[in-house]
Motif scaffolding. Structure first.
Motif, PDB file in Angstrom:
ATOM      1  N   LEU A   4       0.812  -1.218   0.000  1.00 48.54           N
ATOM      2  CA  LEU A   4       0.000   0.000   0.000  1.00 48.54           C
ATOM      3  C   LEU A   4       0.851   1.276   0.000  1.00 48.54           C
ATOM      4  O   LEU A   4       0.606   2.165  -0.836  1.00 48.54           O
ATOM      5  CB  LEU A   4      -0.980  -0.014   1.172  1.00 48.54           C
ATOM      6  CG  LEU A   4      -2.007   1.110   1.170  1.00 48.54           C
ATOM      7  CD1 LEU A   4      -2.846   1.054  -0.099  1.00 48.54           C
ATOM      8  CD2 LEU A   4      -2.893   1.011   2.392  1.00 48.54           C
ATOM      9  N   PRO A   5       1.874   1.418   0.845  1.00 46.09           N
ATOM     10  CA  PRO A   5       2.689   2.634   0.779  1.00 46.09           C
ATOM     11  C   PRO A   5       3.431   2.767  -0.552  1.00 46.09           C
ATOM     12  O   PRO A   5       3.573   3.865  -1.085  1.00 46.09           O
ATOM     13  CB  PRO A   5       3.682   2.485   1.936  1.00 46.09           C
ATOM     14  CG  PRO A   5       3.056   1.526   2.858  1.00 46.09           C
ATOM     15  CD  PRO A   5       2.215   0.612   1.999  1.00 46.09           C
ATOM     16  N   LEU A   6       3.877   1.672  -1.082  1.00 47.93           N
ATOM     17  CA  LEU A   6       4.551   1.689  -2.372  1.00 47.93           C
ATOM     18  C   LEU A   6       3.588   2.143  -3.472  1.00 47.93           C
ATOM     19  O   LEU A   6       3.945   2.970  -4.333  1.00 47.93           O
ATOM     20  CB  LEU A   6       5.112   0.299  -2.688  1.00 47.93           C
ATOM     21  CG  LEU A   6       5.983   0.183  -3.925  1.00 47.93           C
ATOM     22  CD1 LEU A   6       7.199   1.075  -3.810  1.00 47.93           C
ATOM     23  CD2 LEU A   6       6.395  -1.262  -4.129  1.00 47.93           C
ATOM     24  N   PHE A   7       2.383   1.644  -3.445  1.00 50.75           N
ATOM     25  CA  PHE A   7       1.365   2.014  -4.421  1.00 50.75           C
ATOM     26  C   PHE A   7       1.003   3.503  -4.307  1.00 50.75           C
ATOM     27  O   PHE A   7       0.909   4.208  -5.320  1.00 50.75           O
ATOM     28  CB  PHE A   7       0.120   1.133  -4.213  1.00 50.75           C
ATOM     29  CG  PHE A   7      -0.969   1.380  -5.204  1.00 50.75           C
ATOM     30  CD1 PHE A   7      -0.811   1.044  -6.537  1.00 50.75           C
ATOM     31  CD2 PHE A   7      -2.164   1.974  -4.805  1.00 50.75           C
ATOM     32  CE1 PHE A   7      -1.823   1.272  -7.459  1.00 50.75           C
ATOM     33  CE2 PHE A   7      -3.173   2.212  -5.725  1.00 50.75           C
ATOM     34  CZ  PHE A   7      -3.006   1.862  -7.052  1.00 50.75           C
TER      35      PHE A   7
END
Length: 146
Positions: A4-7
């Motif tokens: 999620l943080p990467l996205f």
């Protein structure tokens, strides 16, 4: 939580790049429109001068007839502008009034400079929006090749 943080970071990067590219395209398009507006103003002035003096000078009558049939409010094509410039140069050579010929030649010369400026600005704009990532942003916001 892993991806999620990467996205979110990737979406943020895409958004920033899109805004940056949009802010690079918009001034280039504005420069094109500014030159086109200057060409239209110069063309209107040239047309008015020819139409004012067509009755007094037979050399301008044929050109005045062509100018009446063609809209000079907006840029149409390089070819049409260059035809008008050539025809006006031929007509001014036949004019007896030196002052009028000088004014028309000055307007013609200004139009030629504006055409060269437009070609340079159009080349810069087209090459910028023709590149791979910028072309996607340009198409998303409705910018097209000139």
């Amino acid at each position: 939580m892993g991806f999620l943080p990467l996205f979110v970071a990737l979406l943020g990067l895409i958004l920033l790049y899109t805004l940056y590219t949009y802010n690079q395209i918009k001034p280039r398009k504005a420069n094109l429109n500014r030159v086109i507006d200057a060409m239209a103003a110069n063309s209107r002035e040239r047309k008015q001068l020819v139409l004012q003096h067509e009755q007094n000078y037979p050399a301008l009558q044929e050109l005045a007839e062509k100018l009446r049939k063609t809209s000079t409010d907006r840029f149409q094509s390089y070819k049409k502008e260059e035809e008008f410039i050539e025809e006006l140069e031929q007509a001014t050579k036949q004019l007896a009034n030196e002052d009028l010929a000088h004014k028309l030649n000055a307007l013609n010369h200004r139009q030629q400079e504006l055409i060269q400026n437009l070609k340079a600005k159009a080349k810069e704009y087209n090459s910028f929006i023709g590149k791979s990532p910028a072309s996607a942003v340009a198409s998303a916001f409705g910018f097209r090749q000139f």
